[in-house]
Write a protein that holds these residues in place. Structure first.
Motif, PDB file in Angstrom:
ATOM      1  N   ARG A  78      58.338 -85.892  74.407  1.00 21.75           N
ATOM      2  CA  ARG A  78      58.343 -86.175  75.836  1.00 21.75           C
ATOM      3  C   ARG A  78      58.988 -87.539  76.065  1.00 21.75           C
ATOM      4  O   ARG A  78      58.874 -88.431  75.230  1.00 21.75           O
ATOM      5  CB  ARG A  78      56.917 -86.174  76.408  1.00 21.75           C
ATOM      6  CG  ARG A  78      56.174 -84.862  76.224  1.00 21.75           C
ATOM      7  CD  ARG A  78      54.813 -84.916  76.910  1.00 21.75           C
ATOM      8  NE  ARG A  78      54.057 -83.687  76.727  1.00 21.75           N
ATOM      9  CZ  ARG A  78      53.132 -83.521  75.792  1.00 21.75           C
ATOM     10  NH1 ARG A  78      52.840 -84.518  74.969  1.00 21.75           N
ATOM     11  NH2 ARG A  78      52.488 -82.380  75.681  1.00 21.75           N
ATOM     12  N   TRP A  79      59.637 -87.705  77.220  1.00 20.99           N
ATOM     13  CA  TRP A  79      60.243 -88.991  77.527  1.00 20.99           C
ATOM     14  C   TRP A  79      60.256 -89.247  79.030  1.00 20.99           C
ATOM     15  O   TRP A  79      60.178 -88.327  79.833  1.00 20.99           O
ATOM     16  CB  TRP A  79      61.663 -89.083  76.970  1.00 20.99           C
ATOM     17  CG  TRP A  79      62.631 -88.081  77.533  1.00 20.99           C
ATOM     18  CD1 TRP A  79      62.869 -86.820  77.073  1.00 20.99           C
ATOM     19  CD2 TRP A  79      63.481 -88.250  78.674  1.00 20.99           C
ATOM     20  NE1 TRP A  79      63.812 -86.195  77.844  1.00 20.99           N
ATOM     21  CE2 TRP A  79      64.221 -87.050  78.828  1.00 20.99           C
ATOM     22  CE3 TRP A  79      63.706 -89.296  79.565  1.00 20.99           C
ATOM     23  CZ2 TRP A  79      65.147 -86.875  79.845  1.00 20.99           C
ATOM     24  CZ3 TRP A  79      64.639 -89.120  80.592  1.00 20.99           C
ATOM     25  CH2 TRP A  79      65.345 -87.918  80.705  1.00 20.99           C
ATOM     26  N   ASN A  94      59.360 -85.049  81.278  1.00 19.68           N
ATOM     27  CA  ASN A  94      60.482 -84.471  80.528  1.00 19.68           C
ATOM     28  C   ASN A  94      59.999 -84.097  79.126  1.00 19.68           C
ATOM     29  O   ASN A  94      59.706 -84.963  78.309  1.00 19.68           O
ATOM     30  CB  ASN A  94      61.630 -85.478  80.436  1.00 19.68           C
ATOM     31  CG  ASN A  94      62.094 -85.950  81.808  1.00 19.68           C
ATOM     32  OD1 ASN A  94      62.678 -85.200  82.553  1.00 19.68           O
ATOM     33  ND2 ASN A  94      61.783 -87.197  82.127  1.00 19.68           N
ATOM     34  N   GLU A  95      59.920 -82.807  78.845  1.00 17.72           N
ATOM     35  CA  GLU A  95      59.344 -82.330  77.581  1.00 17.72           C
ATOM     36  C   GLU A  95      60.325 -81.407  76.858  1.00 17.72           C
ATOM     37  O   GLU A  95      60.963 -80.556  77.478  1.00 17.72           O
ATOM     38  CB  GLU A  95      58.030 -81.600  77.851  1.00 17.72           C
ATOM     39  CG  GLU A  95      57.343 -81.103  76.594  1.00 17.72           C
ATOM     40  CD  GLU A  95      55.994 -80.474  76.889  1.00 17.72           C
ATOM     41  OE1 GLU A  95      55.034 -81.230  77.115  1.00 17.72           O
ATOM     42  OE2 GLU A  95      55.921 -79.236  76.922  1.00 17.72           O
ATOM     43  N   ILE A  96      60.439 -81.595  75.549  1.00 15.47           N
ATOM     44  CA  ILE A  96      61.291 -80.760  74.714  1.00 15.47           C
ATOM     45  C   ILE A  96      60.458 -80.239  73.545  1.00 15.47           C
ATOM     46  O   ILE A  96      59.881 -81.034  72.791  1.00 15.47           O
ATOM     47  CB  ILE A  96      62.499 -81.552  74.154  1.00 15.47           C
ATOM     48  CG1 ILE A  96      63.224 -82.302  75.276  1.00 15.47           C
ATOM     49  CG2 ILE A  96      63.460 -80.628  73.422  1.00 15.47           C
ATOM     50  CD1 ILE A  96      64.246 -83.299  74.766  1.00 15.47           C
ATOM     51  N   PRO A 142      69.947 -84.708  77.564  1.00 14.06           N
ATOM     52  CA  PRO A 142      69.416 -85.119  78.876  1.00 14.06           C
ATOM     53  C   PRO A 142      68.907 -86.559  78.889  1.00 14.06           C
ATOM     54  O   PRO A 142      69.075 -87.275  79.885  1.00 14.06           O
ATOM     55  CB  PRO A 142      68.272 -84.123  79.118  1.00 14.06           C
ATOM     56  CG  PRO A 142      68.647 -82.918  78.313  1.00 14.06           C
ATOM     57  CD  PRO A 142      69.308 -83.453  77.084  1.00 14.06           C
ATOM     58  N   LEU A 143      68.303 -86.996  77.788  1.00 13.54           N
ATOM     59  CA  LEU A 143      67.829 -88.373  77.703  1.00 13.54           C
ATOM     60  C   LEU A 143      69.005 -89.346  77.727  1.00 13.54           C
ATOM     61  O   LEU A 143      68.983 -90.345  78.450  1.00 13.54           O
ATOM     62  CB  LEU A 143      67.004 -88.567  76.431  1.00 13.54           C
ATOM     63  CG  LEU A 143      66.633 -90.015  76.064  1.00 13.54           C
ATOM     64  CD1 LEU A 143      65.820 -90.670  77.170  1.00 13.54           C
ATOM     65  CD2 LEU A 143      65.882 -90.057  74.743  1.00 13.54           C
ATOM     66  N   TYR A 166      62.544 -97.206  78.412  1.00 10.12           N
ATOM     67  CA  TYR A 166      62.352 -95.789  78.092  1.00 10.12           C
ATOM     68  C   TYR A 166      61.182 -95.634  77.128  1.00 10.12           C
ATOM     69  O   TYR A 166      61.035 -96.408  76.183  1.00 10.12           O
ATOM     70  CB  TYR A 166      63.629 -95.195  77.485  1.00 10.12           C
ATOM     71  CG  TYR A 166      64.697 -94.991  78.528  1.00 10.12           C
ATOM     72  CD1 TYR A 166      64.873 -93.752  79.130  1.00 10.12           C
ATOM     73  CD2 TYR A 166      65.490 -96.048  78.951  1.00 10.12           C
ATOM     74  CE1 TYR A 166      65.837 -93.573  80.118  1.00 10.12           C
ATOM     75  CE2 TYR A 166      66.447 -95.873  79.940  1.00 10.12           C
ATOM     76  CZ  TYR A 166      66.608 -94.638  80.518  1.00 10.12           C
ATOM     77  OH  TYR A 166      67.546 -94.463  81.494  1.00 10.12           O
ATOM     78  N   ARG A 167      60.388 -94.603  77.391  1.00  7.66           N
ATOM     79  CA  ARG A 167      59.237 -94.307  76.531  1.00  7.66           C
ATOM     80  C   ARG A 167      59.421 -92.927  75.914  1.00  7.66           C
ATOM     81  O   ARG A 167      59.782 -91.967  76.590  1.00  7.66           O
ATOM     82  CB  ARG A 167      57.945 -94.355  77.344  1.00  7.66           C
ATOM     83  CG  ARG A 167      56.713 -93.885  76.585  1.00  7.66           C
ATOM     84  CD  ARG A 167      55.455 -94.067  77.405  1.00  7.66           C
ATOM     85  NE  ARG A 167      54.380 -93.204  76.937  1.00  7.66           N
ATOM     86  CZ  ARG A 167      53.169 -93.174  77.452  1.00  7.66           C
ATOM     87  NH1 ARG A 167      52.860 -93.982  78.458  1.00  7.66           N
ATOM     88  NH2 ARG A 167      52.253 -92.350  76.973  1.00  7.66           N
ATOM     89  N   ILE A 168      59.195 -92.848  74.610  1.00  8.52           N
ATOM     90  CA  ILE A 168      59.258 -91.592  73.865  1.00  8.52           C
ATOM     91  C   ILE A 168      57.871 -91.286  73.324  1.00  8.52           C
ATOM     92  O   ILE A 168      57.253 -92.130  72.676  1.00  8.52           O
ATOM     93  CB  ILE A 168      60.236 -91.688  72.667  1.00  8.52           C
ATOM     94  CG1 ILE A 168      61.630 -92.119  73.128  1.00  8.52           C
ATOM     95  CG2 ILE A 168      60.282 -90.370  71.909  1.00  8.52           C
ATOM     96  CD1 ILE A 168      62.414 -91.055  73.817  1.00  8.52           C
ATOM     97  N   ASP A 169      57.362 -90.090  73.599  1.00  5.23           N
ATOM     98  CA  ASP A 169      56.081 -89.637  73.047  1.00  5.23           C
ATOM     99  C   ASP A 169      56.301 -88.444  72.132  1.00  5.23           C
ATOM    100  O   ASP A 169      57.131 -87.571  72.426  1.00  5.23           O
ATOM    101  CB  ASP A 169      55.119 -89.214  74.166  1.00  5.23           C
ATOM    102  CG  ASP A 169      54.479 -90.400  74.865  1.00  5.23           C
ATOM    103  OD1 ASP A 169      54.818 -91.550  74.516  1.00  5.23           O
ATOM    104  OD2 ASP A 169      53.665 -90.179  75.777  1.00  5.23           O
TER     105      ASP A 169
END
Length: 200
Positions: free
Chosen positions: A110-111, A125-127, A151-152, A164-167
């Motif tokens: 997610r980001w 935003n989930e992949i 997309p990111l 930007y945060r990445i989970d």
């Protein structure tokens, strides 16, 4: 002798009687990697029932990492305006220290982005990248994400100054308490401004 003194005095006064102006320079193309360290923590999942057919433990893990393109060291210290960002091949998410038999069963990325100082990320935003997970090799699981991360990268291109945060979130059959590393190769096109001095 007086002429020499006058010359030295003039050379000394030039910097004091000048001012800085920004002068547009050429467009510069810089290739760089956006590197994100994602610290992971996991907890063991309780069996859903006493008669569960699952014979191995399951762990639920999560992790978060943050970055900002404007703080990238490869962009240098020159004042510049970012014009375009495009993804390069070789975006890789890496998990290290994986032993034989260890598996990641599900994996979501997610980001989200926010202006600096605003930490109200909604992470919409989930992949699902489960299908991209491969078996470990030499103690490492590498996941190729070039196509999934477009997309990111497009978002970074429109908002390069944002944070930007990445989970990461998923399920594994082992205690995944380590640091995953995300490398996003990009090409950045910038308009660089150089400083020149003019006399009053």
């Amino acid at each position: 002798m007086k002429s020499i003194k006058m010359l030295l005095l003039g050379l000394f006064l030039i910097p004091l009687l000048s001012c800085e102006e920004n002068d547009e320079n050429e467009t510069v193309v810089i290739k760089t990697d956006l590197s994100v360290d994602i610290s992971l923590n996991s907890t063991i999942k309780e069996p859903t029932s006493l008669k569960s057919s699952v014979t191995e433990p399951e762990y639920s893990f999560t992790g978060t990492g943050m970055f900002c393109l404007a703080e990238n060291k490869d962009l240098g210290k020159n004042q510049c305006e970012i014009r375009n960002i495009s993804p390069d091949v070789g975006c890789v998410l890496t998990f290290s220290g994986i032993t034989q038999g260890n598996k990641i069963n599900t994996l979501l990325l997610r980001w989200d982005s926010r202006p600096k100082g605003d930490f109200n990320f909604d992470m919409q935003n989930e992949i699902d990248i489960t299908s991209m997970v491969k078996e470990q090799k030499n103690g490492i699981i590498e996941i190729e994400l070039t196509s999934a991360i477009i997309p990111l990268v497009n978002c970074i291109g429109t908002e390069p100054d944002c944070m930007y945060r990445i989970d990461l979130a998923g399920i594994s059959n082992f205690d995944l308490a380590s640091t995953a590393k995300l490398k996003i190769p990009v090409t950045v096109e910038t308009l660089v401004y150089t400083t020149r001095f003019t006399l009053f």
